[in-house]
Design an enzyme around this catalytic site. Structure first.
Site, PDB file in Angstrom:
ATOM      1  N   ARG A 451       0.788  -1.387  -0.395  1.00  0.00           N
ATOM      2  CA  ARG A 451      -0.064   0.492   0.413  1.00  0.00           C
ATOM      3  C   ARG A 451       1.149   1.441   0.362  1.00  0.00           C
ATOM      4  NH1 ARG A 451      -4.003  -2.249   4.008  1.00  0.00           N
ATOM      5  NH2 ARG A 451      -2.333  -2.682   5.760  1.00  0.00           N
ATOM      6  N   ASN A 503       6.891 -12.980   3.718  1.00  0.00           N
ATOM      7  CA  ASN A 503       5.805 -12.619   4.578  1.00  0.00           C
ATOM      8  C   ASN A 503       5.263 -12.967   5.339  1.00  0.00           C
ATOM      9  OD1 ASN A 503       4.088 -10.732   4.901  1.00  0.00           O
ATOM     10  ND2 ASN A 503       2.320 -11.500   3.357  1.00  0.00           N
ATOM     11  N   ARG A 508       7.891  -7.365  12.005  1.00  0.00           N
ATOM     12  CA  ARG A 508       8.057  -6.413  12.767  1.00  0.00           C
ATOM     13  C   ARG A 508       7.954  -5.525  14.274  1.00  0.00           C
ATOM     14  NH1 ARG A 508       1.919  -4.805  12.382  1.00  0.00           N
ATOM     15  NH2 ARG A 508       2.688  -2.365  12.809  1.00  0.00           N
ATOM     16  N   ASP A 524       0.668   0.476  11.918  1.00  0.00           N
ATOM     17  CA  ASP A 524       0.324  -0.023  10.394  1.00  0.00           C
ATOM     18  C   ASP A 524       0.687   1.101   9.191  1.00  0.00           C
ATOM     19  OD1 ASP A 524      -1.513  -1.928  12.039  1.00  0.00           O
ATOM     20  OD2 ASP A 524       0.107  -2.384  11.217  1.00  0.00           O
ATOM     21  N   ASP A 525       0.905   0.324   8.060  1.00  0.00           N
ATOM     22  CA  ASP A 525       0.665   1.849   6.987  1.00  0.00           C
ATOM     23  C   ASP A 525      -0.245   2.481   6.872  1.00  0.00           C
ATOM     24  OD1 ASP A 525       1.037  -0.511   4.499  1.00  0.00           O
ATOM     25  OD2 ASP A 525      -0.296  -0.360   5.787  1.00  0.00           O
ATOM     26  N   ASP A 526      -1.659   2.031   7.109  1.00  0.00           N
ATOM     27  CA  ASP A 526      -2.296   3.345   6.550  1.00  0.00           C
ATOM     28  C   ASP A 526      -3.246   3.870   8.127  1.00  0.00           C
ATOM     29  OD1 ASP A 526      -4.986   0.233   6.972  1.00  0.00           O
ATOM     30  OD2 ASP A 526      -3.088   0.654   8.552  1.00  0.00           O
ATOM     31  N   GLU A 613       0.128 -11.126  15.777  1.00  0.00           N
ATOM     32  CA  GLU A 613       1.330 -10.758  16.943  1.00  0.00           C
ATOM     33  C   GLU A 613       0.843 -10.122  17.584  1.00  0.00           C
ATOM     34  OE1 GLU A 613       0.014  -9.618  14.645  1.00  0.00           O
ATOM     35  OE2 GLU A 613       0.237  -7.333  13.965  1.00  0.00           O
ATOM     36  N   ASP A 614       0.082  -8.547  17.618  1.00  0.00           N
ATOM     37  CA  ASP A 614      -0.415  -7.629  18.504  1.00  0.00           C
ATOM     38  C   ASP A 614      -0.750  -8.143  19.885  1.00  0.00           C
ATOM     39  OD1 ASP A 614      -2.800  -8.817  16.900  1.00  0.00           O
ATOM     40  OD2 ASP A 614      -3.181  -6.618  16.856  1.00  0.00           O
ATOM     41  N   ARG A 659      -8.798 -14.091  16.944  1.00  0.00           N
ATOM     42  CA  ARG A 659      -7.719 -13.918  18.099  1.00  0.00           C
ATOM     43  C   ARG A 659      -8.702 -14.555  18.992  1.00  0.00           C
ATOM     44  NH1 ARG A 659      -5.192  -9.461  15.650  1.00  0.00           N
ATOM     45  NH2 ARG A 659      -5.637  -8.006  17.419  1.00  0.00           N
TER      46      ARG A 659
END
Length: 704
Positions: A451, A503, A508, A524-526, A613-614, A659
Site C-alpha cells: 500500500r 511475508n 515487525r 501500520d502503513d494505513d 502478533e499484537d 483472535r
C-alpha cells in the site's frame, strides 16, 4: 657453481658468433644461471639463520623451553576483528547455570619457564588474583570454567610477554587465547602509562587501561582506570583558596601545554597549572610545583571545583580516579578516550565532557554550571569512586560483574543498579531504566506490503513529529521490490527500507540493528489519522512508563459464559487489557524477547495464521512485568485493524474468531492469562479545557 655460470656465458658468446645450435645452448645457459642463483641464495639464508639463532640464545638467568624459543610470534599482537560473537565461545559457559565461572591458573604453572629472580609478582596483581579467588565467580575446576585468567603479572612488563604467550599457547583450555582474560592494569608510573602488550594474545580479551576508540574492541575488551597508589595516604585539607579549574596531571601532551598557558594568561584568577616539579623533586609523584613553590598532591585537587583531564603523552591517566576521590569534577577534554567501564556507567552524570577544539573556551563553559548541578556531579563522582574504583579488589569485582552481565544478558543488572546510589536504586521487573532519557527520540517501524499511497502519506505525517529519529520500513512483500528511492517522500529524517525474505507478521518485531533508539513506534502503513501532537504526547507518556506498551487502539478480553472460555472484545469499554501494536510505543528490548524467548509455538501460530502478533506481544510484556498497557488520548476510531477494507487482514470474517482462539491458546502456552485489565487512560492536561492554545502544549488532540 658460480664459476660454471661464467664459463657458460663465454660459450654463449661463441655460439652467437658461430650461429650454430644457439637456441638449445641459450636455454641450457639460462637454466644453469638460474640454478646457480638459487643455490647461492639458499646457502646465504641458511648461514644467516644460523647466525640469528646463535646471537638470539637465551641467557642463563631465564630458562625458556625450546618449544617457546622456537615458536614464531604472530606479528599482529591483538586481533582487531575480535568481537564477543567471533572470538568468544559462549558454549563453555552455563555449566553452573546462570553463574559465571572464572578459573585462574596457579602461579606454580609458570615456575618452569620463569626463574626465581624474575618470578616476582606485584602486590597489585596478587590483589587481582585474590579478588577473583574470593569472588562468587571463582571455580577451582577448569573443566567447568567459562573464563580463564593467566597468572602472568602484566602489571610489570620486563619482557614477560613471552611467558604470557607460553601460557596461552600451551593450555589445553586455550584455543588461541579464546575465553581468556588478560589484566593489563599498569599502575601510576608516569613513564609506563600505556596499554601496549608485547606479545600476541590471539583471541583473548584484554581488561586494560588507556584505550582509545581506535583500538578498543567494543563489547569484547574492558576499559579499566589507572589505579593511583597516591590515594592510599589521601587526607582532607582545609580549603584556603578555591580555583574554578586546575590542571595537575602528568604527561600533558606538548601541543596541549601551549593552550593551557594561554588559558592561564586569560583566566589567571580562575585557572591554575600545577606542573611536575624539576630538580631534586622530579621523581616525587606526590608533589606539584607552580611559580609560587611546591604543593602536595593530590591534596591540591580539593582546592578546585573542576580538574582537567586532557590528552597526554601516555594514554593512561591516574588523574581521573584522583579527581573523583577528592570530589573535584573531572573535565575530560580527550575526544578518543574510552572511559572506564563505559559499557555500564553513565559518565555524563559525574564528568564534564568538552571537545578538544573547545579547550580554550572551557573556563567560560564551566562558569555556566549552577551550584546545584555542581553538587550533583560531585556526589555522583564520589559515589562512583567508592563503589567501583576505591581499590584493586573493587575494580576486579566490577570487571567480573560486567562480564557476567555480558554472558547472561537475561539476568543482567539494569541501568539504575549501575548508576544510582543505593538509596535511589529502584529495581525494575525488566532490565531497562524506569525513566527513559529525554534526549533520545524514537524509531518508527512501519510494516507494509504493497500500500504505497497510504505508506507515503504516513511517512510525511511522521516526519513532522519532533521526537522522531528514524523511519524503518519493513517491506514484507518478497515478490515485489519496494519503490525506487526517487519515489519516496522528501523529508528531513532518515528512512531505511528493509525487504524481508518471507511475508511474516513477526517481522515487525525483529530486533533489527538499524533500530538505535530505546523507543519504537510500531505502526501500520494505513494509520494516517493520528496527529503530530497525539504521537508526540504518546511518546512522552511512554518515557514515564518505558517497560509498558503505550499506544492508541485498545482492546480487552472478557469471559464468555456460553463457551466457558475467554473472548477477544473490540467494543468500547471502560477497561482495557491490550493496546494493539498497529499504533503503539514500546521498548526495543521487547523485540529481542519476542524473537528469542517467546515460545516458538506462539510465533508459529502468528505466522501461520497471519494474525494475533499484537496479542502475543501484549501477553509477553504483561507476563514479564505484571503490568497493564496504557492507552493514550480518547481516540477510538481507526481504519485498522477492525475496519472494513478488502485489502486488510481483518476483513476476513474469520479474523475475529481467530483472535479469540489466540487468547485461549496463548493462555495455555503461558500457563496463565497474562493480560492485565485496567481502567486508565492518559490525556494531555487542559486538552479539553477552554484555554488559549498558547497555554497548551498539545493542542491538536482529538476526542474520538
Amino acid at each position: 657453481m658460480v664459476f660454471s655460470a661464467v664459463l657458460n656465458l663465454k660459450k654463449l658468446k661463441q655460439c652467437q658468433s658461430n650461429h650454430r645450435g644457439c637456441p638449445l645452448k641459450i636455454l641450457l645457459v639460462v637454466f644453469m644461471i638460474i640454478l646457480s642463483i638459487t643455490y647461492v641464495t639458499f646457502h646465504f639464508y641458511r648461514q644467516t639463520e644460523n647466525i640469528t639463532l646463535a646471537s638470539g640464545k637465551i641467557g642463563d638467568k631465564i630458562n625458556i623451553p625450546s618449544s617457546l624459543a622456537n615458536k614464531k610470534e604472530n606479528p599482529k599482537l591483538v586481533n582487531p576483528s575480535c568481537t564477543f560473537f567471533t572470538c568468544f565461545d559462549i558454549y563453555r559457559c552455563g555449566i553452573k547455570g546462570n553463574q559465571l565461572a572464572v578459573y585462574t591458573y596457579p602461579l606454580s604453572r609458570h615456575k618452569s619457564i620463569v626463574s626465581s629472580e624474575n618470578n616476582h609478582v606485584t602486590k597489585e596483581f596478587h590483589a587481582i588474583l585474590q579478588a577473583i579467588s574470593a569472588s562468587k565467580y571463582h571455580t577451582s575446576n577448569p573443566e567447568e570454567a567459562c573464563i580463564f585468567v593467566p597468572s602472568v603479572d602484566m602489571l610489570q612488563r620486563d619482557g614477560k610477554g613471552h611467558y604470557l604467550a607460553h601460557s596461552l599457547g600451551n593450555s589445553q583450555f586455550s584455543e588461541r587465547g579464546k575465553n581468556h582474560l588478560i589484566f593489563n592494569l599498569i599502575l601510576d608510573d608516569p613513564d609506563r602509562h600505556d596499554n601496549i602488550i608485547d606479545t600476541s594474545v590471539g583471541q583473548a580479551m584484554i581488561a586494560g587501561m588507556g584505550f582509545t576508540k581506535n583500538h578498543y574492541r567494543r563489547q569484547f575488551d574492558l576499559s579499566l582506570p589507572v589505579f593511583s597508589t597516591l590515594l592510599q595516604n589521601f587526607r582532607r585539607i582545609k580549603k584556603t583558596h578555591s580555583w574554578l579549574l586546575i590542571s595537575a596531571q602528568h604527561n600533558v601532551n606538548p601541543d596541549v601545554i601551549k593552550d593551557l598557558l594561554e588559558m592561564k594568561a586569560l583566566y589567571s584568577s580562575e585557572f591554575q597549572i600545577f606542573h611536575p616539579c624539576v630538580g631534586p623533586n622530579k621523581t616525587d609523584q606526590s608533589l606539584r610545583c607552580t611559580e609560587h613553590g611546591t604543593v602536595k598532591y593530590p591534596d591540591i585537587l580539593q582546592i578546585s571545583t573542576f580538574c582537567l583531564m586532557v590528552r597526554g603523552e601516555k594514554l593512561g591517566l591516574s588523574i581521573l580516579l584522583e579527581a573523583l576521590a577528592t570530589k573535584c569534577i573531572p573535565v575530560v577534554i580527550f575526544d578518543s578516550i574510552v572511559m572506564p567501564f563505559n559499557e555500564v556507567l553513565d559518565w555524563s552524570r559525574a564528568v564534564v565532557f568538552i571537545r578538544e577544539v573547545d579547550l580554550l573556551f572551557s573556563v567560560n563553559h564551566l562558569k555556566k554550571y549552577s551550584s546545584k548541578r555542581i553538587k550533583e556531579l560531585q556526589i555522583q563522582g564520589s559515589w562512583l569512586y567508592k563503589r567501583y574504583f576505591k581499590s584493586i579488589q573493587t575494580i576486579t569485582e566490577t570487571t567480573l560483574d560486567i562480564l557476567a552481565d555480558r554472558i547472561f544478558p537475561h539476568s543482567a543488572k539494569n541501568y539504575h543498579y549501575w548508576n544510582e546510589p543505593e538509596h535511589l536504586n529502584i529495581v525494575s521487573p525488566v532490565f531497562i531504566p524506569l525513566t527513559a532519557p529525554k534526549n533520545d527520540g524514537f524509531t518508527a517501524v512501519i510494516l507494509t506490503y504493497d500500500r504505497v499511497d497510504t505508506l507515503f502519506l504516513l511517512i510525511e505525517k511522521l516526519s513532522k513529529v519532533p521526537s522522531l529519529s528514524k523511519i524503518l520500513v519493513i517491506w514484507n512483500n518478497e515478490y515485489k521490490r519496494p519503490p525506487r528511492l526517487s519515489k519516496w517522500p522528501k523529508i528531513d529524517k532518515h528512512i531505511k527500507v528493509l525487504q524481508t525474505e518471507k511475508n511474516l507478521l513477526s517481522n515487525r518485531f525483529y530486533p533489527f540493528d538499524e533500530i538505535e533508539t530505546e523507543a519504537i513506534l510500531s505502526i501500520d502503513d494505513d494509520i494516517i489519522m493520528l496527529t503530530e501532537d497525539e504521537i508526540e504526547f504518546a511518546f512522552e507518556v511512554w518515557r514515564e512508563f518505558p517497560d509498558r506498551i503505550v499506544g492508541f487502539p485498545s482492546r480487552t478480553h472478557i469471559w464468555d459464559n456460553r463457551t466457558n472460555s475467554w473472548k477477544y472484545e473490540s467494543e468500547w469499554m471502560n477497561h482495557i487489557s491490550m493496546v494493539l501494536t498497529g499504533a503503539a510505543f514500546y521498548h526495543k528490548y521487547w523485540n529481542y524477547v519476542y524473537t528469542v524467548e517467546l515460545p516458538a509455538v506462539v510465533r508459529e501460530w502468528v505466522d501461520n495464521h497471519m494474525n494475533c502478533e499484537d496479542i502475543a506481544m501484549n501477553f509477553l510484556v504483561s507476563n514479564v512485568t505484571g503490568k497493564a498497557p496504557i492507552k493514550v488520548t480518547a481516540k477510538k476510531k481507526f481504519r485498522c485493524p477492525e475496519c472494513v477494507n478488502t485489502e486488510m487482514l481483518s476483513a476476513d470474517l474469520k479474523h475475529m474468531v481467530e483472535r479469540t482462539q489466540c487468547i485461549n491458546q496463548f493462555r495455555e502456552v503461558f500457563g496463565q492469562l497474562s493480560l492485565r485489565s485496567v481502567e486508565f487512560r492518559a490525556d494531555p492536561v487542559l486538552f479539553k479545557d477552554d484555554f488559549p492554545d498558547k497555554l497548551k502544549r498539545f493542542n491538536d488532540v482529538g476526542s474520538l
